[in-house]
Design an enzyme around this catalytic site. Structure first.
Site, PDB file in Angstrom:
ATOM      1  CB  SER A   1      -8.496  15.916  31.784  1.00 54.67           C
ATOM      2  OG  SER A   1      -8.279  14.641  31.239  1.00 54.67           O
TER       3      SER A   1
ATOM      4  CG  HIS B   1       0.356  15.615  26.378  1.00 52.70           C
ATOM      5  ND1 HIS B   1      -0.772  15.542  25.607  1.00 52.70           N
ATOM      6  CD2 HIS B   1       0.033  15.004  27.550  1.00 52.70           C
ATOM      7  CE1 HIS B   1      -1.725  14.908  26.281  1.00 52.70           C
ATOM      8  NE2 HIS B   1      -1.253  14.586  27.468  1.00 52.70           N
TER       9      HIS B   1
ATOM     10  CE  LYS C   1      -2.872  20.635  26.768  1.00 55.26           C
ATOM     11  NZ  LYS C   1      -2.567  19.203  26.767  1.00 55.26           N
TER      12      LYS C   1
ATOM     13  CB  THR D   1      -5.544  16.880  23.467  1.00 60.40           C
ATOM     14  OG1 THR D   1      -5.960  17.745  24.524  1.00 60.40           O
ATOM     15  CG2 THR D   1      -4.078  16.533  23.622  1.00 60.40           C
TER      16      THR D   1
ATOM     17  CE1 TYR E   1      -5.372  13.453  25.527  1.00 61.35           C
ATOM     18  CE2 TYR E   1      -6.449  12.479  27.421  1.00 61.35           C
ATOM     19  CZ  TYR E   1      -5.380  13.142  26.873  1.00 61.35           C
ATOM     20  OH  TYR E   1      -4.316  13.481  27.649  1.00 61.35           O
TER      21      TYR E   1
HETATM   22  C1  FNR Z   1      -1.388  15.974  31.428  1.00 61.83           C
HETATM   23  N1  FNR Z   1      -1.732  16.590  30.232  1.00 61.83           N
HETATM   24  C2  FNR Z   1      -2.941  16.325  29.640  1.00 61.83           C
HETATM   25  N2  FNR Z   1      -3.310  16.972  28.499  1.00 61.83           N
HETATM   26  C3  FNR Z   1      -4.512  16.754  27.932  1.00 61.83           C
HETATM   27  O1  FNR Z   1      -4.807  17.356  26.909  1.00 61.83           O
HETATM   28  N3  FNR Z   1      -5.385  15.867  28.517  1.00 61.83           N
HETATM   29  C4  FNR Z   1      -5.086  15.177  29.653  1.00 61.83           C
HETATM   30  O2  FNR Z   1      -5.895  14.405  30.159  1.00 61.83           O
HETATM   31  C5  FNR Z   1      -3.809  15.387  30.230  1.00 61.83           C
HETATM   32  N4  FNR Z   1      -3.446  14.678  31.341  1.00 61.83           N
HETATM   33  C6  FNR Z   1      -2.253  15.000  31.964  1.00 61.83           C
HETATM   34  C7  FNR Z   1      -1.935  14.351  33.159  1.00 61.83           C
HETATM   35  C8  FNR Z   1      -0.780  14.691  33.826  1.00 61.83           C
HETATM   36  C9  FNR Z   1      -0.442  14.005  35.107  1.00 61.83           C
HETATM   37  C10 FNR Z   1       0.072  15.702  33.303  1.00 61.83           C
HETATM   38  C11 FNR Z   1       1.317  16.136  34.041  1.00 61.83           C
HETATM   39  C12 FNR Z   1      -0.229  16.316  32.112  1.00 61.83           C
HETATM   40  C13 FNR Z   1      -0.871  17.643  29.664  1.00 61.83           C
HETATM   41  C14 FNR Z   1      -1.221  18.998  30.254  1.00 61.83           C
HETATM   42  O3  FNR Z   1      -2.479  19.437  29.798  1.00 61.83           O
HETATM   43  C15 FNR Z   1      -0.200  20.077  29.849  1.00 61.83           C
HETATM   44  O4  FNR Z   1      -0.023  20.075  28.464  1.00 61.83           O
HETATM   45  C16 FNR Z   1       1.154  19.886  30.527  1.00 61.83           C
HETATM   46  O5  FNR Z   1       0.990  19.423  31.843  1.00 61.83           O
HETATM   47  C17 FNR Z   1       1.902  21.204  30.525  1.00 61.83           C
HETATM   48  O6  FNR Z   1       3.160  21.073  31.065  1.00 61.83           O
HETATM   49  P1  FNR Z   1       3.502  21.427  32.604  1.00 61.83           P
HETATM   50  O7  FNR Z   1       2.806  22.708  32.960  1.00 61.83           O
HETATM   51  O8  FNR Z   1       3.003  20.280  33.414  1.00 61.83           O
HETATM   52  O9  FNR Z   1       4.973  21.511  32.585  1.00 61.83           O
END
Ligand code: FNR
Length: 399
Positions: free
Chosen positions: A111, A280, A256, A160, A134
């Site tokens: 990330s 997300h 994404k 994203t 991002y």
């Molecule tokens: C995320 N997600 C996320 N997505 C992204 O594109 N950049 C990021 O920095 C983050 N940071 C992030 C932090 C935390 C704590 C969570 C839980 C999620 C979203 C992540 O990539 C993904 O889309 C989801 O977590 C998928 O769902 P599940 O597997 O957690 O249910």
């Protein structure tokens, strides 16, 4: 105070172990979603609503979980989703998850808001690496990040697109985990009652979002950096801006945060190499469709031009089978490995992957699918096909 990961038999066990170890504010930041958490819950519920239709009497003594993800081999139809701020849960948590991914033979996505740098991950976990960006308003800064990912030999760039602004995550507000991070009496008590977590913070300080150092000249502490990210998302990012990134980035580009089949089709035709059906993890638009429910129309819309990946709510090996049976090339894991890392670092992240692998293999055996290629739509129960067309069965009687 070490958690014995061998005692975790499911992702939910790892989640509960993380909940015990972490201050509430940190656990809720990982676990929570936006507003009423309708989408967060529905991601999991959508998988639960789907039913499998197993085939019997296939020889399932050997199971092959290998597959191709984004044009290259992966030992499992899984990859790690980007998650920011992992180090707040476990020091070095990003590296822990990345190493677990290398050991399991699957791709890892770093990330933008990770607590490890692009270069640290490339050194510590030289496997298939993707970098998630991002869209920051500070374009030169963003360009530099992307150039660093290229220099460090990341295979793919993931953009994203479901975060033009931050989602309204009310657990964070209530826990004073809002941005800027507030040291209030409430969260000091919360921290104080989690000594394993707190002693690490006292010894080594708050983790830092390594890739964002320098984003704002005055942002040096982790809290200042976190708050500056929130202010710096570029809500004006659009199709033209994405096209420019596509044209400038010479390797694979993944988008994404896609739910709408029309968007998916447009991405497939504009030269993206893959897309991720994602909301997300329910952290952005609450009320958005569950990813598993959105998947069939997206798969149909891209006409096989590009691979479709999915994330959101994957907690069981059977969820992976259901996603593949619906046409996904693979799934991304967000919280599953994050919970593992948050309770036991690399051992916990590896345990999450081995639980999911074991469940995947078992589900494939019980479904009669010997390889990932044999996971197809026939394995999903479809009431119309099975209940309203009994003549299908007659074919076998006649044969
Ligand atoms: C995320 N997600 C996320 N997505 C992204 O594109 N950049 C990021 O920095 C983050 N940071 C992030 C932090 C935390 C704590 C969570 C839980 C999620 C979203 C992540 O990539 C993904 O889309 C989801 O977590 C998928 O769902 P599940 O597997 O957690 O249910």
């Amino acid at each position: 105070m070490f958690y014995n990961v061998a005692k975790a038999y499911s992702i939910e066990d790892l989640r509960r172990a993380a909940q015990r170890r972490l201050p509430r504010a940190v656990f809720d930041f990982f676990d929570g979603g936006a507003e009423d958490e309708v989408t967060l819950c529905d991601n999991m519920a959508a998988f639960r609503r789907a039913r499998l239709m197993p085939e019997i009497l296939n020889d399932v003594s050997r199971i092959d979980t290998k597959t191709i993800i984004l044009g290259a081999p992966s030992a499992l139809p899984m990859a790690i989703a980007p998650t920011g701020a992992v180090g707040f849960g476990w020091r070095g948590g990003d590296i822990a998850i990345a190493r677990a991914a290398v050991a399991a033979g699957i791709p890892y996505t770093l990330s933008s808001t990770a607590t490890a740098s692009i270069e640290q991950i490339a050194d510590a976990a030289p496997g298939r690496l993707w970098f998630q960006a991002y869209i920051l308003r500070n374009k030169p800064f963003l360009d530099k990040l992307i150039a660093r990912a290229l220099a460090a030999d990341y295979e793919a760039l993931m953009i994203t697109v479901d975060l033009p602004v931050g989602g309204k995550r009310e657990r964070d507000y209530r826990n004073d985990f809002s941005i800027p991070f507030g040291f209030t009496l409430k969260n000091m008590l919360d921290f104080g009652t989690h000594p394993a977590w707190l002693s690490d913070i006292i010894r080594y300080g708050m983790p830092v979002m390594e890739n964002l150092i320098g984003l704002e000249a005055q942002a040096t502490s982790s809290t200042a950096i976190a708050s500056s990210v929130g202010r710096n998302y570029d809500a004006s990012f659009n199709w033209d801006s994405l096209k420019k990134i596509r044209d400038a980035w010479p390797r694979k580009l993944i988008v994404k945060g896609v739910l709408n089949p029309l968007d998916a089709s447009r991405l497939a035709y504009m030269g993206c190499d893959a897309l991720v059906v994602s909301n997300h993890g329910g952290r952005q638009l609450d009320g958005a469709v569950a990813t598993f429910d959105a998947l069939p129309a997206v798969v149909a819309a891209v006409h096989g031009r590009i691979p479709v990946l999915l994330d959101g709510g994957v907690r069981r090996g059977s969820d992976v089978v259901k996603a593949l049976a619906t046409g996904a090339q693979g799934v991304l894991l967000g919280r599953a490995t994050l919970f593992g890392a948050a309770c036991a670092g690399e051992a916990g992240a590896s345990r999450a992957l081995s639980i999911l692998k074991d469940e995947l293999v078992r589900t494939m055996q019980l479904c009669g699918a010997r390889s990932t290629e044999e996971i197809n739509a026939k394995l999903l129960f479809n009431a119309t096909e099975y209940l309203e067309r009994p003549e299908q069965a007659v074919k076998y009687a006649a044969a």
